[in-house]
Scaffold this active site. Structure first.
Site, PDB file in Angstrom:
ATOM      1  N   ASN A  35      -6.720   6.745  29.255  1.00  0.00           N
ATOM      2  CA  ASN A  35      -5.522   5.915  29.643  1.00  0.00           C
ATOM      3  C   ASN A  35      -4.406   6.701  30.177  1.00  0.00           C
ATOM      4  O   ASN A  35      -4.333   8.001  30.309  1.00  0.00           O
ATOM      5  CB  ASN A  35      -5.003   5.062  28.569  1.00  0.00           C
ATOM      6  CG  ASN A  35      -4.074   4.055  28.759  1.00  0.00           C
ATOM      7  OD1 ASN A  35      -3.984   3.379  29.856  1.00  0.00           O
ATOM      8  ND2 ASN A  35      -2.956   3.662  27.881  1.00  0.00           N
ATOM      9  N   SER A  81      -6.107   7.992 -25.193  1.00  0.00           N
ATOM     10  CA  SER A  81      -6.619   7.087 -24.318  1.00  0.00           C
ATOM     11  C   SER A  81      -5.323   6.235 -23.545  1.00  0.00           C
ATOM     12  O   SER A  81      -5.078   5.168 -23.697  1.00  0.00           O
ATOM     13  CB  SER A  81      -7.755   5.984 -25.135  1.00  0.00           C
ATOM     14  OG  SER A  81      -6.948   5.468 -25.972  1.00  0.00           O
ATOM     15  N   VAL A  91      -1.302   7.958  18.100  1.00  0.00           N
ATOM     16  CA  VAL A  91      -0.128   7.181  18.338  1.00  0.00           C
ATOM     17  C   VAL A  91       0.237   7.248  19.742  1.00  0.00           C
ATOM     18  O   VAL A  91       0.132   8.134  20.451  1.00  0.00           O
ATOM     19  CB  VAL A  91       0.849   7.899  17.543  1.00  0.00           C
ATOM     20  CG1 VAL A  91       2.274   7.254  17.524  1.00  0.00           C
ATOM     21  CG2 VAL A  91       0.740   7.848  15.870  1.00  0.00           C
ATOM     22  N   ASP A  92       0.559   6.365  20.441  1.00  0.00           N
ATOM     23  CA  ASP A  92       1.262   6.152  21.664  1.00  0.00           C
ATOM     24  C   ASP A  92       0.286   6.388  22.831  1.00  0.00           C
ATOM     25  O   ASP A  92       0.769   6.649  23.676  1.00  0.00           O
ATOM     26  CB  ASP A  92       2.526   6.829  21.758  1.00  0.00           C
ATOM     27  CG  ASP A  92       3.302   6.570  23.119  1.00  0.00           C
ATOM     28  OD1 ASP A  92       3.398   5.371  23.076  1.00  0.00           O
ATOM     29  OD2 ASP A  92       3.948   7.259  23.671  1.00  0.00           O
ATOM     30  N   THR A 100      -5.358  -1.364  16.066  1.00  0.00           N
ATOM     31  CA  THR A 100      -5.311  -0.686  14.908  1.00  0.00           C
ATOM     32  C   THR A 100      -4.398   0.366  14.871  1.00  0.00           C
ATOM     33  O   THR A 100      -3.808   0.913  15.918  1.00  0.00           O
ATOM     34  CB  THR A 100      -6.696  -0.219  14.614  1.00  0.00           C
ATOM     35  OG1 THR A 100      -7.191   0.693  15.502  1.00  0.00           O
ATOM     36  CG2 THR A 100      -7.879  -1.262  14.130  1.00  0.00           C
ATOM     37  N   PRO A 101      -3.852   0.689  13.784  1.00  0.00           N
ATOM     38  CA  PRO A 101      -2.610   1.877  13.909  1.00  0.00           C
ATOM     39  C   PRO A 101      -3.215   3.225  14.229  1.00  0.00           C
ATOM     40  O   PRO A 101      -4.419   3.378  14.055  1.00  0.00           O
ATOM     41  CB  PRO A 101      -2.073   1.789  12.562  1.00  0.00           C
ATOM     42  CG  PRO A 101      -2.879   0.684  11.598  1.00  0.00           C
ATOM     43  CD  PRO A 101      -3.988   0.310  12.684  1.00  0.00           C
ATOM     44  N   GLY A 102      -2.320   4.033  14.897  1.00  0.00           N
ATOM     45  CA  GLY A 102      -2.746   5.169  15.232  1.00  0.00           C
ATOM     46  C   GLY A 102      -2.328   6.480  14.099  1.00  0.00           C
ATOM     47  O   GLY A 102      -2.949   7.498  14.270  1.00  0.00           O
ATOM     48  N   GLY A 132      -2.323   5.568 -28.843  1.00  0.00           N
ATOM     49  CA  GLY A 132      -0.698   5.540 -29.113  1.00  0.00           C
ATOM     50  C   GLY A 132      -0.624   7.172 -28.807  1.00  0.00           C
ATOM     51  O   GLY A 132      -1.339   7.893 -28.311  1.00  0.00           O
ATOM     52  N   LEU A 133       0.573   7.304 -28.805  1.00  0.00           N
ATOM     53  CA  LEU A 133       1.007   8.801 -28.325  1.00  0.00           C
ATOM     54  C   LEU A 133       0.803   9.909 -29.317  1.00  0.00           C
ATOM     55  O   LEU A 133       0.232   9.548 -30.242  1.00  0.00           O
ATOM     56  CB  LEU A 133       2.610   8.717 -28.234  1.00  0.00           C
ATOM     57  CG  LEU A 133       3.351   7.861 -27.109  1.00  0.00           C
ATOM     58  CD1 LEU A 133       4.902   7.808 -27.358  1.00  0.00           C
ATOM     59  CD2 LEU A 133       3.100   8.383 -25.802  1.00  0.00           C
TER      60      LEU A 133
END
Length: 639
Positions: free
Chosen positions: A175, A552, A43-44, A121-123, A478-479
Site C-alpha cells: 500500500n 488451595s 499499525v497505520d 483487524t487491529p495492528g 484457608g490461609l
C-alpha cells in the site's frame, strides 16, 4: 436501480414495477457467492482506509453516511482529499482520536459478481487476540504493507497467524505506492523480502498487488500509475478467488448436531450446519462418539425437503433408526468417520491478561461439543519473528505455543488443517466465563487410543458398605496459620474413635513425597491441588473419609476437585481466620520471612487467596475452639 417511472403509468403501476425491480435485485444478490476476508498488518498500514475505499467504490454508502463522513473528514483534516475513508470503519471514539484500529470491525459490500464480509483487524501487538477473532471465519487475508516501511514485525505475526488459522488465500497488498512514486523496484524488493519469510512458515503461494487505498490505484481497476503491473486489481482478485466452502464440499460428510428437533411425537430430527461434504437421503451415516450407524431418511428445511445438502447449509436430518443422538454428537459419513479421542496436541493462542496456568481446568468448546480440558505446560512457545521454538513454562497474553491437553470425555475431532469446524476450539474460564484462548488441534496422542478404563468386580459402594460409612472428602481451605491442620487432626481423631475409616492428606506432608518436585508458583500450586484431588478421588473409591488440609488458594482448583467427586461427596470447609490473626500466630515463622522478602509467592502477602464464596461449612476460628469446630464438622457428615 433503473428509473421505471413514465407519465402514462399510475402510482400503483410504478409501485409494482419498483417492487419487481427490488425483487430482481435481491434475487441476484441472494444467489451470489459470499467471500469472507480480513485486512491485517502493522499499525497505520492503511487497513481501514482500504476498506473505506472498497465500500465507497462499491457504492455501499448511504447519502446521510456520506454527508457525515465528509463532515468528519474535515474535522480530522485529510491531506488533499475531501474524504478520509478510514472513518467509515474506525467506529470507536478511541480509534478516531488515535487514528488506529482497536476492535474488529465487520463491513458488508457487494459487486456484480460476489458478496463480501470484510473484517478490519487491529495492528497493535496488544490486540493480536482481536485479529485472531476476525481471522477465525475468513477465507482470505489481505496483508497490507506500507511501501515506505517494508516487512515489519506485525506483518510477520499476522501472516503467521493467518496461515496458522488455516487461511490459504493470502494477498500481499503493498500500500501507499503513491508515497514512493509508484517505484517498481520498491515493490519488487518488498515482495522478495516477504516471499523469503513466507516460505519459512510454509506459505508457498500468495498474490502480490501494488495499491494505494488513498488514491484508489489498483483497487477496482488497473491504474495508469503502475504500467509495469499486469495483474488483476484487488476487487477483480476477490471476485474470482476460490472459496473454502467449495473445497469443503469435496470432503467427507460432517454435521455437528446443534439441537434435536422434536416438535411432536411423530418427528425427531437432528439440526445443524453441514461442516463438510454432501449428504443425500439413503446415505449411510455414523453417529459419533457412540459409533452407532443408520441411514438418512429425509433432509428437512423450512422451505421443504431437499434431495441434497452441501457444506454451508443448515438442515435437519431424520434417520431411519431410533439411535441415541443429541447436541454435541457428530453425524458423519459411515465409510469415512472422523476420529474420537480425549488427549491431543494443539497450538494455543493465549488471549487472556492472566497467564495460562498448566493443570487448571477450563471449558473447551469444539464445534457443538463442550468438555472440561486440562492443558499441560507448553512444549515450546513460538517466536513469530524468527519462527524459533522457545522453552516456556506458561503462555502470557498473545503468546503462541504448542502443548498437550486432555479432556474429561472423548471428543469427535479432525486435525484443524483438514477441518476448521472439528479442529478449532476455544478455552473458557469456568469462573468468569471469559474466553482465554483459541486453539487448533494437530492430532490425538497415541495413549488416548491405547489406554482404556479397566472395570473391576468390587465396586466402590461395596467397599464403602464394608466400612459402614459414606465416602466423603472434607476439603479444608484457608490461609497459612488459620488452623487447618489442627482442626483436621482433631476431626480425624474423633472419627477414628467412632470406628470410621479415614485418611488425612496434609499439605506439608504431601510435599515430602508425591509433590516433592513442585514449588509455590501459581502453576505449581495448581498442579499440587490437581494431584491431591486425584489421590482423594481414589481414596473415596476405596470407601474412605478423606480429610485434606491445603491452603488451595484458587477457587478454580477447588471447583476442579469438586467435579472429580461423586455428587455430594465434596464438602468444602473454610477455616476462616483473619490475616492479622494468622500472621500473629505464625507458628512456622513463614509470615516473618515473607514480610522480610525471604519467601516469595506466599499466600496472603504477595500471592492471592480466593476465599470460598459458598462453602458447605464455614469455621470462624475467632469464635470456636478446634474441638468445637471438629464437632460441628462431624455433625455435618455423620447423622
Amino acid at each position: 436501480m433503473t428509473d421505471v417511472r413514465s407519465p402514462q403509468q399510475s402510482p400503483y403501476q410504478v409501485d409494482a414495477l419498483i417492487a419487481q425491480d427490488i425483487d430482481a435485485y435481491l434475487d441476484r444478490h441472494q444467489h451470489k457467492s459470499l467471500l469472507r476476508f480480513i485486512t491485517c498488518g502493522s499499525v497505520d498500514d492503511g487497513k481501514s482506509t482500504l476498506i473505506g475505499r472498497l465500500l465507497y467504490d462499491s457504492k455501499m454508502i448511504f447519502e446521510d453516511q456520506l454527508a457525515a463522513l465528509e463532515s468528519d473528514s474535515k474535522k480530522v483534516g485529510t491531506q488533499g482529499q475531501d474524504i478520509d475513508f478510514a472513518l467509515l470503519v474506525d467506529g470507536l471514539a478511541a480509534e478516531r482520536e488515535q487514528g488506529i484500529t482497536i476492535d474488529v470491525a465487520y463491513r458488508f459490500f457487494a459487486t456484480e459478481k460476489r458478496k463480501f464480509i470484510v473484517a478490519d483487524t487491529p495492528g497493535h501487538e496488544q490486540y493480536t487476540r482481536n485479529m485472531v477473532t476476525g481471522a477465525s471465519t475468513a477465507d482470505l487475508a489481505v496483508i497490507l504493507i506500507d511501501a515506505r516501511k517494508g516487512v515489519l514485525t506485525q506483518t510477520r505475526r499476522h501472516s503467521y497467524l493467518a496461515h496458522l488459522i488455516g487461511i490459504r488465500n493470502l494477498v500481499l497488498a503493498v500500500n501507499k505506492m503513491d508515497l514512493v512514486g509508484y517505484d517498481h523496484a520498491v515493490f519488487d524488493e518488498i515482495v522478495a523480502d516477504y516471499r523469503s519469510f513466507a516460505e519459512s512458515i510454509g506459505v508457498t503461494d500468495f498474490t502480490a498487488l501494488p495499491i494505494s487505498g488513498f488514491r484508489g490505484d489498483n483497487i477496482t481497476s488497473a491504474s495508469a500509475n503502475t504500467p509495469w503491473y499486469a495483474g488483476p486489481s484487488l476487487v477483480e482478485h476477490l471476485e474470482t478467488v476460490g472459496l473454502d466452502a467449495e473445497a469443503d464440499q469435496a470432503k467427507p460428510f460432517r454435521l455437528p448436531v446443534q439441537w434435536v428437533n422434536r416438535p411432536n411425537l411423530d418427528f425427531r430430527g437432528f439440526a445443524g450446519l453441514v461442516a463438510t461434504g454432501t449428504i443425500r437421503p439413503g446415505d449411510p451415516v455414523r453417529i459419533l462418539p457412540s459409533g452407532k450407524t443408520s441411514t438418512v431418511a429425509r433432509i428437512v428445511t423450512l422451505d421443504g425437503d431437499l434431495d441434497e445438502a452441501v457444506a454451508g447449509q443448515s438442515v435437519t436430518l431424520t434417520l431411519t433408526d431410533e439411535v441415541d443422538c443429541s447436541r454435541g454428537d457428530v453425524i458423519a459419513s459411515a465409510a469415512a468417520p472422523p476420529q474420537v479421542a480425549d488427549q491431543f496436541e494443539a497450538t494455543i493462542v493465549w488471549m487472556a491478561e492472566d497467564e495460562m496456568l498448566p493443570g487448571r481446568s477450563y471449558w473447551l468448546k469444539l464445534g457443538t461439543q463442550t468438555a472440561t480440558a486440562t492443558v499441560q505446560a507448553p512444549k515450546y512457545q513460538v517466536n513469530v519473528n524468527t519462527m524459533e521454538q522457545l522453552a516456556a513454562k506458561t503462555l502470557d497474553l498473545n503468546a503462541i505455543g504448542v502443548a498437550n491437553l486432555s479432556t474429561d470425555k472423548p471428543l469427535v475431532f479432525e486435525p484443524y488443517a483438514d477441518n476448521r469446524s472439528l479442529g478449532g476450539f476455544i478455552l473458557v474460564d469456568k469462573l468468569t466465563n471469559a474466553t482465554v484462548a483459541a486453539g487448533m488441534l494437530h492430532f490425538s496422542l497415541r495413549r488416548s487410543q491405547n489406554i482404556h478404563w479397566q472395570p473391576t468386580d468390587v465396586s466402590r459402594d461395596t467397599l464403602a458398605s464394608l466400612k459402614n460409612q459414606k465416602p466423603v472428602v472434607l476439603w479444608f481451605t484457608g490461609l497459612s496459620g488459620a488452623g487447618k491442620s489442627t482442626i483436621a487432626n482433631a476431626v480425624e481423631k474423633k472419627l477414628v474413635r467412632m470406628n470410621r475409616h479415614t485418611f488425612l492428606l496434609d499439605g506439608d506432608n504431601v510435599r515430602h513425597g508425591l509433590n516433592k518436585d513442585l514449588g509455590f508458583t501459581d502453576a505449581d500450586r495448581v498442579e499440587n491441588i490437581r494431584r491431591v484431588g486425584e489421590v482423594a478421588k481414589l481414596m473415596t473409591d476405596a470407601g474412605l473419609i478423606v480429610i485434606t488440609a491445603f491452603i488451595s488458594p484458587f477457587r478454580a482448583e477447588r471447583e476442579m476437585v469438586r467435579q472429580m467427586m461423586q455428587p455430594g461427596e465434596f464438602i468444602e470447609v473454610h477455616i476462616d481466620t483473619p490475616l492479622a490473626d494468622a500472621e500473629r500466630r505464625d507458628v512456622k515463622g513463614l509470615y516473618a520471612k515473607a514480610r522480610a522478602g525471604q519467601l516469595a509467592n506466599f499466600t496472603g502477602i504477595d500471592s492471592p487467596y480466593e476465599p470460598p464464596e459458598d462453602p458447605e461449612i464455614r469455621i470462624d476460628t475467632t469464635a470456636l475452639t478446634p474441638d468445637e469446630a471438629a464437632d460441628l464438622i462431624i455433625a455435618r457428615i455423620i447423622p
